[in-house]
Design a protein around this motif. Structure first.
Motif, short mmCIF file in Angstrom:
data_model
loop_
_atom_site.label_atom_id
_atom_site.label_comp_id
_atom_site.label_asym_id
_atom_site.label_seq_id
_atom_site.Cartn_x
_atom_site.Cartn_y
_atom_site.Cartn_z
N ILE A 77 -4.98 -9.83 -1.36
CA ILE A 77 -3.57 -9.44 -0.64
C ILE A 77 -3.38 -8.33 -1.07
CG2 ILE A 77 -2.35 -10.93 -1.74
CD1 ILE A 77 -1.00 -10.95 0.77
N ASP A 78 -3.88 -7.19 -2.21
CA ASP A 78 -3.09 -6.82 -3.53
C ASP A 78 -3.63 -5.40 -3.22
OD1 ASP A 78 -5.27 -8.67 -4.62
OD2 ASP A 78 -4.44 -7.23 -6.37
N GLU A 79 -4.93 -5.44 -2.89
CA GLU A 79 -6.13 -4.58 -2.01
C GLU A 79 -5.16 -4.22 -0.68
OE1 GLU A 79 -8.58 -5.60 -5.95
OE2 GLU A 79 -7.56 -6.89 -4.01
N LEU A 80 -5.17 -5.30 -0.11
CA LEU A 80 -4.65 -4.81 1.25
C LEU A 80 -3.04 -3.99 0.86
CD1 LEU A 80 -4.70 -4.89 4.18
CD2 LEU A 80 -3.32 -7.03 4.27
N SER A 81 -2.15 -4.56 0.31
CA SER A 81 -0.53 -3.77 -0.09
C SER A 81 -1.01 -2.57 -0.30
CB SER A 81 0.29 -4.95 -0.62
OG SER A 81 1.15 -4.55 -0.52
N GLY A 82 -2.09 -2.51 -1.67
CA GLY A 82 -1.89 -0.99 -2.39
C GLY A 82 -2.42 0.22 -1.29
N GLN A 83 -3.72 -0.71 -0.70
CA GLN A 83 -4.06 0.68 0.23
C GLN A 83 -3.19 0.83 1.61
OE1 GLN A 83 -7.65 2.03 0.17
NE2 GLN A 83 -6.13 3.11 1.46
N TRP A 84 -2.31 0.28 2.07
CA TRP A 84 -1.31 0.44 3.09
C TRP A 84 -0.51 1.52 2.23
CZ3 TRP A 84 -1.23 -4.53 5.64
CH2 TRP A 84 -1.80 -4.80 6.73
N LEU A 85 -0.15 1.12 1.00
CA LEU A 85 0.81 2.38 0.65
C LEU A 85 -0.50 3.64 0.23
CD1 LEU A 85 3.89 2.28 -1.04
CD2 LEU A 85 3.12 2.19 -2.76
N ALA A 86 -1.58 3.43 -0.35
CA ALA A 86 -1.72 4.81 -0.37
C ALA A 86 -1.81 5.57 0.88
CB ALA A 86 -3.35 4.47 -1.18
N MET A 128 -0.27 -8.02 -7.38
CA MET A 128 0.24 -6.97 -6.97
C MET A 128 0.52 -5.76 -7.50
SD MET A 128 -0.29 -8.72 -3.99
CE MET A 128 0.54 -7.32 -3.57
N ALA A 129 1.79 -5.96 -8.81
CA ALA A 129 1.90 -4.42 -9.08
C ALA A 129 0.90 -2.86 -9.44
CB ALA A 129 2.89 -4.74 -10.87
N ASP A 130 -0.08 -3.61 -10.07
CA ASP A 130 -0.80 -2.27 -10.48
C ASP A 130 -1.82 -2.26 -9.48
OD1 ASP A 130 -2.49 -5.18 -10.15
OD2 ASP A 130 -4.31 -4.15 -10.61
N ASP A 131 -2.50 -2.57 -8.51
CA ASP A 131 -2.57 -2.12 -7.06
C ASP A 131 -1.47 -1.54 -5.74
OD1 ASP A 131 -5.29 -3.74 -6.01
OD2 ASP A 131 -4.12 -4.98 -7.31
N LEU A 132 -0.11 -1.69 -6.46
CA LEU A 132 1.40 -0.91 -5.31
C LEU A 132 0.97 0.77 -6.38
CD1 LEU A 132 3.61 -3.46 -5.04
CD2 LEU A 132 2.29 -2.46 -3.30
N LEU A 133 0.79 0.34 -7.88
CA LEU A 133 1.13 1.60 -8.86
C LEU A 133 -0.26 1.85 -8.47
CD1 LEU A 133 2.22 3.44 -10.53
CD2 LEU A 133 1.82 1.76 -12.55
N ALA A 134 -2.05 1.19 -8.21
CA ALA A 134 -3.17 2.40 -7.87
C ALA A 134 -2.29 3.31 -6.70
CB ALA A 134 -3.68 1.78 -7.39
N GLY A 135 -2.29 2.64 -5.31
CA GLY A 135 -2.24 2.48 -3.90
C GLY A 135 -0.65 3.94 -4.23
N LEU A 136 0.12 4.69 -5.35
CA LEU A 136 1.21 5.17 -5.09
C LEU A 136 0.43 6.26 -5.79
CD1 LEU A 136 4.26 6.56 -5.08
CD2 LEU A 136 4.85 5.23 -7.10
N LEU A 137 0.14 6.28 -6.50
CA LEU A 137 -1.19 7.36 -7.06
C LEU A 137 -1.92 7.88 -6.60
CD1 LEU A 137 -1.72 5.79 -11.26
CD2 LEU A 137 -0.35 7.49 -10.84
N ALA A 138 -2.99 7.44 -5.78
CA ALA A 138 -3.69 7.34 -4.61
C ALA A 138 -3.01 8.52 -3.40
CB ALA A 138 -4.17 6.08 -3.81
N ASN A 139 -1.91 7.64 -2.70
CA ASN A 139 -0.99 8.45 -2.75
C ASN A 139 -1.10 10.12 -2.60
OD1 ASN A 139 1.85 9.28 -0.57
ND2 ASN A 139 0.80 7.69 0.07
N LEU A 140 -0.15 9.98 -3.69
CA LEU A 140 -0.05 10.62 -4.37
C LEU A 140 -1.18 12.50 -4.64
CD1 LEU A 140 2.99 9.84 -7.03
CD2 LEU A 140 3.72 11.57 -4.53
N SER A 141 -2.25 11.80 -4.96
CA SER A 141 -3.42 12.10 -5.28
C SER A 141 -4.01 13.21 -4.17
CB SER A 141 -4.48 11.64 -5.74
OG SER A 141 -4.12 11.15 -7.22
#
Length: 158
Positions: A77-86, A128-141
């Motif tokens: 579920i962490d990948e789902l949430s992080g990917q959607w944030l990305a 959850m935190a590492d995937d949300l941060l990965a999603g944020l960094l992916a979005n900015l990238s």
């Protein structure tokens, strides 16, 4: 009942049991849902889904860690949430979505600096935190890549 609910939520209704790269499979499913379900491309709904999956992930991740140990691979579920944030607030199209997938998987797997540190938070928070941060960094990238395309006389054809 609590275990069943946690298992269903944390594994994204079974995707986490995929035998090879369940996190990547869940990320691909998140991108496909984003592309196929028009409402998910609306920022308010997408951010609501990120918040709901993050909250569900903290709870269900904690329950799953009690049973299976630290950050079990079936919890996706962490990948789902992080990917959607990305994907949040990116221009529509296949290219931004594919870039978001590629960058998210990179940051989630490589875990540079702060992403790795976020993972060390206790219980479901770390899951959850590492995937949300990965999603944020992916979005900015992705935003950075898309901003640079015109410098090379390229535009997003997709």
């Amino acid at each position: 009942m609590k275990q069943l609910a946690a298992r269903m939520l944390s594994t994204c209704f079974g995707i986490g049991y995929f035998p090879v790269a369940p996190g990547t499979v869940t990320s691909i499913a998140a991108v496909l849902a984003y592309l196929v379900i028009p409402g998910l491309r609306e920022l308010p709904l997408l951010l609501l889904m990120v918040m709901l999956t993050a909250a569900a992930g903290v709870w269900s991740g904690y329950v799953m860690e009690e049973r299976y140990g630290s950050d079990p691979s079936i919890v996706t579920i962490d990948e789902l949430s992080g990917q959607w944030l990305a994907l949040a607030a990116l221009p529509a199209g296949i290219l931004p979505a594919l870039l978001a997938l590629a960058f998210f998987r990179f940051f989630d797997i490589a875990k540079p600096g702060p992403v790795d540190s976020a993972q060390r938070m206790p219980g479901g928070w770390g899951i959850m935190a590492d995937d949300l941060l990965a999603g944020l960094l992916a979005n900015l990238s992705v935003r950075g890549v898309l901003a640079l395309l015109p410098l090379f006389h390229l535009s997003s054809p997709l």
